[in-house]
Design a protein around this motif. Structure first.
Motif, short mmCIF file in Angstrom:
data_model
loop_
_atom_site.label_atom_id
_atom_site.label_comp_id
_atom_site.label_asym_id
_atom_site.label_seq_id
_atom_site.Cartn_x
_atom_site.Cartn_y
_atom_site.Cartn_z
N HIS A 19 -14.62 -26.45 25.70
CA HIS A 19 -13.09 -26.26 25.89
C HIS A 19 -13.39 -26.12 27.84
O HIS A 19 -14.01 -24.15 27.64
CB HIS A 19 -12.55 -25.27 24.90
N HIS A 24 -10.87 -27.06 31.36
CA HIS A 24 -9.92 -27.90 32.44
C HIS A 24 -10.29 -28.05 33.43
O HIS A 24 -10.80 -27.66 33.82
CB HIS A 24 -8.80 -27.51 31.87
N LYS A 41 -6.04 -34.22 22.33
CA LYS A 41 -6.10 -32.76 22.02
C LYS A 41 -4.73 -32.28 21.24
O LYS A 41 -3.79 -33.26 22.20
CB LYS A 41 -6.49 -32.33 23.12
N HIS A 59 -9.54 -23.14 20.43
CA HIS A 59 -9.70 -20.91 20.17
C HIS A 59 -10.04 -20.04 18.89
O HIS A 59 -9.72 -21.26 18.15
CB HIS A 59 -8.35 -21.06 20.64
N ASP A 71 -12.24 -21.81 27.69
CA ASP A 71 -10.70 -22.34 28.95
C ASP A 71 -10.94 -22.44 30.21
O ASP A 71 -9.51 -21.96 30.60
CB ASP A 71 -9.86 -21.44 27.88
#
Ligand SMILES: [Zn+2]
Length: 462
Positions: A93, A95, A207, A262, A365
């Protein structure tokens, strides 16, 4: 320790000494052997002392005790006694292409910026990155390039665009993206159309965001996520859900989601959740770093002075994080107590779930907003997992073979014959102290040494 045998061998082969010799050897397709290191192979098994790893091309041809592994004459041998080798880290996870310096804007989703980020991940020992949503049209082309192994930087996987809630998560005010990076369907039919468009490019995952952002916005409606899950499953593609509350985690589980992206942060997980996670064989990614990075830099722990942290900061972010006015303001945010409670709850929950036998993988994240720092965040997450009560060996297992399993990848995550030669050479033993994963001597990706000590790396300007 210097690689004495390597230098000797390289001289004897008439090549340049040191790293240049290894590069030259690899260009010629020569076999390379790393001898003597403590090997943590990623499987979760106890380490192997005095190991040998033999690389041919992109993969490992042999792994085992140095005394028994054989390699051909002419092999370039690197002495790694006193060092520890772990698999390249894998984040499930993160980006890409959202942040550049301290800016978040749609224009950041460009080739140069994303490749810069992927090189940073790789230099920090993160050799595979999952961009879990908010990807633009460039995503599939970049993914192909990274899969080919010909483009420098971490390998790239991901969810292409994402599916969020109208006027809800992900928050447009915090993460402004273009319309080609995200859908916000109003109806189940719109949601099905969005999924079909996403699936046309064959993403690794789909997602969704199911959250009210601490009560500030509407959640995704159950009929929307139910439609998304049905449509993606029809094509055999799995869904990862952004959640915060235990109640939402249970609801998406019952709707058939495959990955909780999460940690549950509002309350302790209960037996019902544990049983459902196990019965459905669903993966769990805690992303503890996500909440911690909202306050920790203002507290200026000693490690914020270390090169390992500082070198990961682009100049604009470094300037911001050394600005007393900025740090003062962020330390006084009324949300700090909420973030701290979220971290504590997340940590307690990941320990409970791990011990109960739930499939815990790994993610941070990183890359979603500037303080979630590519490469650094992954090492911090390992430390936060260990502070949760997992052993260093368990945390490394989550970030390697389990993280690969979440992605359905059998070619990486474990250092064994036939697997990709993606690994990190450390000067310290992370089983003694998990912060030793930061003592990087070298990063190898697809059989090539791609980076040395992180002290030699500097995040480039924005
Ligand atoms: Zn995310």
């Amino acid at each position: 320790m210097r690689c004495k045998i390597c230098v000797l061998m390289c001289f004897s082969l008439g090549l340049f000494s040191g790293a240049a010799g290894i590069y030259a050897a690899q260009e010629g397709g020569q076999t390379v052997a790393l001898i003597g290191a403590r090997l943590i192979d990623g499987s979760g098994q106890a380490p192997l002392e005095n190991s040998a790893l033999v690389i041919q091309g992109e993969t490992l041809s042999a792994v085992g005790p140095a005394a028994s592994v054989k390699f051909p004459d002419g092999t370039a041998v690197i002495d790694c006694h006193g060092q520890t080798i772990i698999p390249g880290l894998i984040t499930d996870h993160s980006h890409v292409g959202l942040v550049d310096g301290v800016s978040i804007k749609p224009e950041n989703y460009n080739r140069q910026n994303i490749l810069r980020q992927l090189r940073q991940y790789e230099a920090y020992g993160v050799t595979s990155v999952t961009a879990l949503g908010l990807n633009g049209s460039l995503f599939y082309e970049l993914r192909d390039g990274q899969h080919s192994g010909k483009s420098p930087g971490a390998d790239l996987f991901g969810a292409f665009r994402g599916i969020g809630a109208p006027l809800g998560a992900p928050p447009a005010a915090v993460i402004p993206v273009s319309t080609d990076q995200l859908y916000r369907p109003e109806t189940a039919e719109e949601a099905r159309t969005a999924v079909r468009e996403i699936l046309a490019g064959h993403p690794d995952l789909v997602k969704i965001w199911v959250d009210d952002l601490l009560g500030t916005s509407p959640k995704m409606k159950p009929e929307i996520y139910t439609a998304v899950i049905e449509e993606a499953h029809r094509a055999g593609v799995r869904i990862a859900a952004h959640i915060y509350y235990l109640q939402d985690a249970k609801a998406v589980l019952r709707a058939g989601v495959d990955i909780i992206a999460h940690g549950v942060r509002d309350q302790p997980v209960d037996q019902e959740f544990i049983d459902e996670m196990k019965a459905r064989s669903v993966w769990y990614i805690a992303t503890i770093n996500l909440d911690e990075c909202s306050y920790i830099f203002a507290e200026q722990p000693a490690w914020t002075k270390d090169a390992f942290f500082q070198n990961a900061l682009q100049p604009a972010l470094r300037a911001q994080l050394s600005d007393p006015a900025y740090l003062e303001k962020s330390s006084k945010s009324p949300r700090v107590p909420i973030f701290k409670k979220a971290v504590a709850t997340n940590q307690a929950n990941v320990k409970t779930l791990y011990d109960a036998g739930v499939k815990v993988a790994f993610g941070t994240d990183s890359g979603a907003i500037p303080p979630r720092i590519p490469g650094f965040a992954e090492h911090r997450e390992l430390q936060l997992m260990v502070a949760s009560g997992l052993t260093p060996l368990q945390a490394i297992n989550c970030a390697t073979s389990r993280a690969a399993a979440l992605l359905g990848l059998s070619d990486r995550g474990v250092l064994a014959p036939g697997k990709l030669a993606d690994f990190v050479v450390l000067t310290g033993n992370p089983l003694d102290d998990i912060t030793n994963t930061e003592k990087i001597a070298a990063v190898w990706h697809r059989g090539k040494k791609v980076a040395g000590a992180v002290g030699d790396f500097h995040a480039s300007g924005d």
